[in-house]
Structures are given as structure tokens and as C-alpha cells.
Design an enzyme around this catalytic site. Structure first.
Site, PDB file in Angstrom:
ATOM      1  CB  THR A 180     -15.683  15.618  -3.271  1.00 52.37           C
ATOM      2  OG1 THR A 180     -14.642  15.252  -2.464  1.00 52.37           O
ATOM      3  CG2 THR A 180     -16.387  14.509  -4.007  1.00 52.37           C
ATOM      4  NE  ARG A 208      -7.508   8.658  -5.747  1.00 52.53           N
ATOM      5  CZ  ARG A 208      -7.966   9.886  -4.786  1.00 52.53           C
ATOM      6  NH1 ARG A 208      -8.855  10.371  -5.605  1.00 52.53           N
ATOM      7  NH2 ARG A 208      -8.845   9.127  -3.859  1.00 52.53           N
ATOM      8  CB  VAL A 209     -10.125   5.553 -10.449  1.00 47.53           C
ATOM      9  CG1 VAL A 209     -11.671   5.214 -10.051  1.00 47.53           C
ATOM     10  CG2 VAL A 209      -9.529   4.940 -11.740  1.00 47.53           C
ATOM     11  CB  SER A 210     -11.651   9.906  -6.955  1.00 40.58           C
ATOM     12  OG  SER A 210     -13.483  10.361  -7.280  1.00 40.58           O
ATOM     13  CG  ASP A 211     -15.289   8.514  -3.111  1.00 40.52           C
ATOM     14  OD1 ASP A 211     -16.508   8.983  -2.653  1.00 40.52           O
ATOM     15  OD2 ASP A 211     -14.049   9.851  -2.671  1.00 40.52           O
ATOM     16  CB  THR A 229     -16.643  14.514   0.680  1.00 37.85           C
ATOM     17  OG1 THR A 229     -15.797  15.817  -0.130  1.00 37.85           O
ATOM     18  CG2 THR A 229     -17.416  15.187   1.658  1.00 37.85           C
ATOM     19  CB  ILE A 231      -9.254  10.080   2.427  1.00 40.75           C
ATOM     20  CG1 ILE A 231      -8.386  11.438   2.638  1.00 40.75           C
ATOM     21  CG2 ILE A 231      -7.827   9.354   2.556  1.00 40.75           C
ATOM     22  CD1 ILE A 231      -7.638  10.754   4.767  1.00 40.75           C
ATOM     23  N   GLY A 232     -10.845   9.129  -0.456  1.00 39.89           N
ATOM     24  CA  GLY A 232     -11.086   8.309  -1.346  1.00 39.89           C
ATOM     25  C   GLY A 232     -10.819   6.972  -1.377  1.00 39.89           C
TER      26      GLY A 232
END
Length: 317
Positions: A180, A208-211, A229, A231-232
Site C-alpha cells: 500500500t 475482494r475489497v481492501s481497507d 498499511t 493485511i487489509g
């Protein structure tokens, strides 16, 4: 330009495993410092927090070393889908795009949504926005990321995520990288802003949607601003950025808010990192991962976290 406060700046290029050698450290350091120098010059000339955040994110997205924009990782189907968010702390306005394809700078779309009544768009809506903004089509694929994906396909996608830094020889364990980029700014008028952008964790399930395009990974108010940053899913589970910012708003110092939050994250066995600024100009960072690829400008000097200890750690200036 008369500045009311001394501008401050901190950026990150991801978190993850140890860089193999001093050459790896120096390569990343040069990349980060170049961004710091240009963005801080913009701030000293009167640039706003939002302008500085967008500029910094663009530069990091354009560097194929990092997993955002050019150099983004490929998902399980061999496609690149990127996400980005921008949050104006003064207006407390969040905007972002999720799983956008074929653009050079996803942060530009997040910026374009700041004035929109609909401020978070996913794939099809984000693509339509890119057309409305006349953003040209762009292929962010690099040979290194393609080779990485082809190797993973041969191994039946056993890796859980791609390396944080694209040149694999610089990373001791590519399975431990978290890619990230992020920028957090306090401008000369006392305004805070945060921006975060990512190519995802690599090889993930489609959709899949990240943070990074959620407040969990990118949040700002008038009191503090944070970009995350790691693991989402861990960042989402901890609701990391808002947890830190809300604690500062409730009266904790930024350093104490970071310390408490990262102790909790460590206890919950999370793998993550964050950079932060408060309205007083305090710069802070924290990590439970081995390394955090962060650099900062405190108004006088440039520094970084690249050779910090590999244990959980929180720092502030």
C-alpha cells in the site's frame, strides 16, 4: 506565503518483511525521500493538505517499486484492480474508488469525488467517472509483476499475498509483503488530510475489497489523520485509522493513542502499520509487522523508519 503553522509530512510505501540488504534499504530510501522533498516544497509554497496528499500519492503510484498505480500486483485472474481514498480532515469528507482498472493514478479519481454527492464508487461506477473526468486509459502492468503472477500460477497460487516491494531480490520473504502507499499531511493553514492507494494483496479472490478505500484504512478529522498499511482484513477488523483518530479527538495524545492501539493490535495478532499526524504537528508511526517503509519531514529534517527494530514499535516526533 505566510504560513500559520509549520507544515509536516509523513508517507509510507507499505509494510512487510525485512529488506534483504543495505542496497534494498537505500533504494527504497531514495524513492521515499524524493517524494518527501517535492511534496514538502509544495507545502512550503502554500499548497493545501489535499493538494500535497494527492501529489505524494501520485508520485508513489508512479513508482513501479511500490504496489499502487504502476507496479500494482495482479489478482487471481491476472487482472489489476486498484483502490484509493482521500480524506479531508477539515471538512471530514471521505472519498474513494474500489477496484478501478486501467488508470494511472487512482488517487485522482478519489480527489474528483470530493465534490460529489456520491463519494465512494466501485469498479463500473469508477470506470464511468474516469471517462467523465477524461482520464486516459493506462496499463499499470510491469514485467516484474507479470513474472511474479506467472510464477504463482505455476505454484497454484500458494502465496497469500505479493511482495511489498516489486524487485523480489530486495525482499527476504515475498509472502510477507503488504503493498500500500499512503500520505498524511498537516499544511501551513493547520489542515490535515490523508490519502491511501493500493493494488491489493495479490492473487486474491475477484471482487475482494481492501481497507485502503475504507475509513478503516484512511481517516482524518481536524484533530488527527492516519493512513494504514498491512493485511487489509486485519486493519478492517481493528478499525485501525478511526480508532486512533477518535482517541486523539477524545483527548489522548497522538503518541498514547498510537501506543494503546498497536498494543491491542499486537495482542490480537494483527499484521499492520500506520502513519499519523495531529493538529499540533506531532508525527507518529506504528507497526506490528517487521518493517514499515515510511519517511517524514518534521519541518527541519527528513527521516525514516526503514531500519527500525523488527518488533512491534511506535515512534513519534
Amino acid at each position: 506565503m505566510n504560513l500559520l503553522v509549520q507544515p509536516k509530512l509523513i508517507i509510507h510505501g507499505g509494510a512487510g518483511s525485512s529488506l534483504k540488504d543495505k542496497g534494498g534499504v537505500e533504494m527504497v530510501r531514495r524513492s521515499l525521500y524524493k517524494v518527501i522533498e517535492e511534496v514538502y516544497s509544495l507545502l512550503m509554497s502554500g499548497g493545501s493538505a489535499n493538494e500535497a496528499v494527492v501529489k505524494g500519492c501520485q508520485m508513489l503510484e508512479d513508482n513501479p517499486c511500490f504496489n499502487a498505480g504502476t507496479g500494482s500486483v495482479l489478482q487471481s485472474d491476472g487482472q489489476i484492480r486498484m483502490s484509493a481514498a482521500l480524506m479531508d480532515g477539515t471538512a471530514q469528507s471521505f472519498s474513494g474508488v474500489i477496484n478501478i482498472t486501467r488508470v494511472k493514478n487512482p488517487i485522482d479519481l478519489a480527489q474528483g469525488l470530493q465534490s460529489s454527492p456520491d463519494r465512494v464508487l466501485s469498479d463500473y461506477g469508477a470506470a464511468e467517472l474516469a471517462r467523465e473526468l477524461r482520464i486516459p486509459s493506462y496499463n499499470p502492468l510491469t514485467d516484474t509483476r507479470l513474472e511474479e503472477w506467472l510464477q504463482e500460477r505455476q505454484d497454484n497460487f500458494k502465496s497469500t499475498m505479493a511482495g511489498v516491494v516489486a524487485p523480489k531480490e530486495l525482499v527476504s520473504n515475498s509472502n510477507a509483503g503488504r503493498g500500500t502507499i499512503g500520505v498524511v499531511v498537516l499544511d501551513g493553514r493547520g489542515n490535515l488530510s490523508a490519502g491511501t492507494s493500493t493494488g491489493g494483496k495479490g492473487f486474491e479472490r475477484i471482487g475482494r475489497v481492501s481497507d485502503s478505500a475504507m475509513p478503516a484504512g484512511n481517516y482524518a478529522t481536524k484533530d488527527a489523520a492516519v493512513s494504514c498499511t498491512g493485511i487489509g482484513e486485519d486493519i478492517i477488523d481493528e478499525c485501525l485509522a478511526p480508532r486512533i483518530v477518535v482517541r486523539v479527538g477524545d483527548g489522548m495524545t497522538l503518541k498514547d493513542a498510537m501506543q494503546r492501539t498497536f498494543v491491542e493490535s499486537q495482542q490480537n495478532k494483527r499484521d499492520l502499520g500506520a502513519i499519523a499526524l495531529d493538529a499540533k504537528g506531532t508525527i507518529a508511526w506504528g507497526k506490528t509487522s517487521q518493517i514499515l517503509l515510511a519517511a517524514y519531514h518534521d519541518g527541519e529534517n527528513i527521516g525514516d523508519t526503514l531500519e527500525a527494530s523488527q518488533e512491534m514499535q511506535v515512534g513519534s516526533w
